[in-house]
Design an enzyme around this catalytic site. Structure first.
Site, PDB file in Angstrom:
ATOM      1  N   HIS A  28       9.964 -24.285   8.555  1.00 41.44           N
ATOM      2  CA  HIS A  28       9.042 -25.223   9.481  1.00 41.44           C
ATOM      3  C   HIS A  28       7.616 -24.867   8.797  1.00 41.44           C
ATOM      4  CE1 HIS A  28      11.885 -25.546  12.832  1.00 41.44           C
ATOM      5  NE2 HIS A  28      12.582 -26.139  11.762  1.00 41.44           N
ATOM      6  N   ASP A  41       0.989  -1.088   0.042  1.00 42.65           N
ATOM      7  CA  ASP A  41      -0.016   0.035   0.091  1.00 42.65           C
ATOM      8  C   ASP A  41       0.970   1.397   0.065  1.00 42.65           C
ATOM      9  OD1 ASP A  41       1.096   0.289   2.706  1.00 42.65           O
ATOM     10  OD2 ASP A  41      -0.928   0.289   3.310  1.00 42.65           O
ATOM     11  N   THR A  52       2.856  -1.559   8.878  1.00 44.03           N
ATOM     12  CA  THR A  52       3.133  -2.687   9.888  1.00 44.03           C
ATOM     13  C   THR A  52       3.691  -3.872   9.114  1.00 44.03           C
ATOM     14  OG1 THR A  52       0.760  -3.378  10.412  1.00 44.03           O
ATOM     15  CG2 THR A  52       1.693  -1.402  11.656  1.00 44.03           C
TER      16      THR A  52
HETATM   17  C1  RB5 Z   1      -1.950   2.651   6.371  1.00 50.17           C
HETATM   18  O1  RB5 Z   1      -1.797   4.007   7.082  1.00 50.17           O
HETATM   19  C2  RB5 Z   1      -1.676   1.366   7.265  1.00 50.17           C
HETATM   20  O2  RB5 Z   1      -2.820   1.305   8.126  1.00 50.17           O
HETATM   21  C3  RB5 Z   1      -1.134   0.301   6.738  1.00 50.17           C
HETATM   22  O3  RB5 Z   1       0.007   0.489   5.870  1.00 50.17           O
HETATM   23  C4  RB5 Z   1      -0.899  -1.055   7.606  1.00 50.17           C
HETATM   24  O4  RB5 Z   1      -0.022  -0.611   8.662  1.00 50.17           O
HETATM   25  C5  RB5 Z   1      -2.093  -1.756   7.956  1.00 50.17           C
HETATM   26  O5  RB5 Z   1      -1.748  -2.834   8.618  1.00 50.17           O
END
Ligand code: RB5
Length: 152
Positions: free
Chosen positions: A103, A13, A72
């Site tokens: 694994h 994204d 994340t």
């Molecule tokens: C986008 O702001 C963020 O929410 C996305 O990149 C991700 O971390 C979602 O899990």
């Protein structure tokens, strides 16, 4: 005998775009074919829209593995693990990336661009791509995971 070149599917994204491009270039340099499911800019978008087609390419056999990058890594791993046939692992260090191939036979690696920098991310990717599923006792465990998926 000539080995078929492996293909890696990519998706990200807006939060993962810059790191995804760096990883994609690195993976191409390692000799893999790549399939890029976007996004292709830092303009805001929805990670499921890109993660899903990359995972579908793996399930369809058009790609061997996928690497997904969001802020994340967690959102991508959540959507990936909703797709039958996908075993996605969100990793922020190389040891887990190696072990999830060896694994768990993970076929999707998720990385958080806001969690790890480019250098560590490339080490994570190398650990994932340079190792293979060990089978044996782990095959039985992975089969159990897939049975749970079948039961729904
Ligand atoms: C986008 O702001 C963020 O929410 C996305 O990149 C991700 O971390 C979602 O899990």
């Amino acid at each position: 005998m000539e080995q078929t070149k492996k293909t890696i599917a990519f998706a990200c994204d807006h939060g993962g775009y810059i790191l995804k491009d760096a990883i994609l270039a690195h993976v191409r340099d390692k000799g893999y074919d790549v399939l890029d499911f976007g996004t292709d800019s830092t303009a805001r978008c929805e990670y499921p829209d890109h993660g899903e087609p990359a995972c579908r390419a793996v399930v369809a056999g058009k790609a061997d593995l996928a690497i997904l990058v969001c802020g994340t890594g967690i959102g991508m791993s959540l959507i990936a693990n909703k797709i039958h046939g996908i075993r996605a692992a969100c990793c922020s260090e190389p040891y887990s990336a190696k072990m999830t191939r060896c694994h768990n036979d993970a076929n999707v690696l998720c990385i958080g661009a806001r969690v790890v920098g480019e250098g560590p991310a490339l080490d994570i990717v190398d650990a994932f791509l340079d190792h293979a599923f060990e089978g044996g006792r782990h095959a039985e465990r992975v089969a159990r995971i897939m049975e749970v998926e079948k039961r729904g």
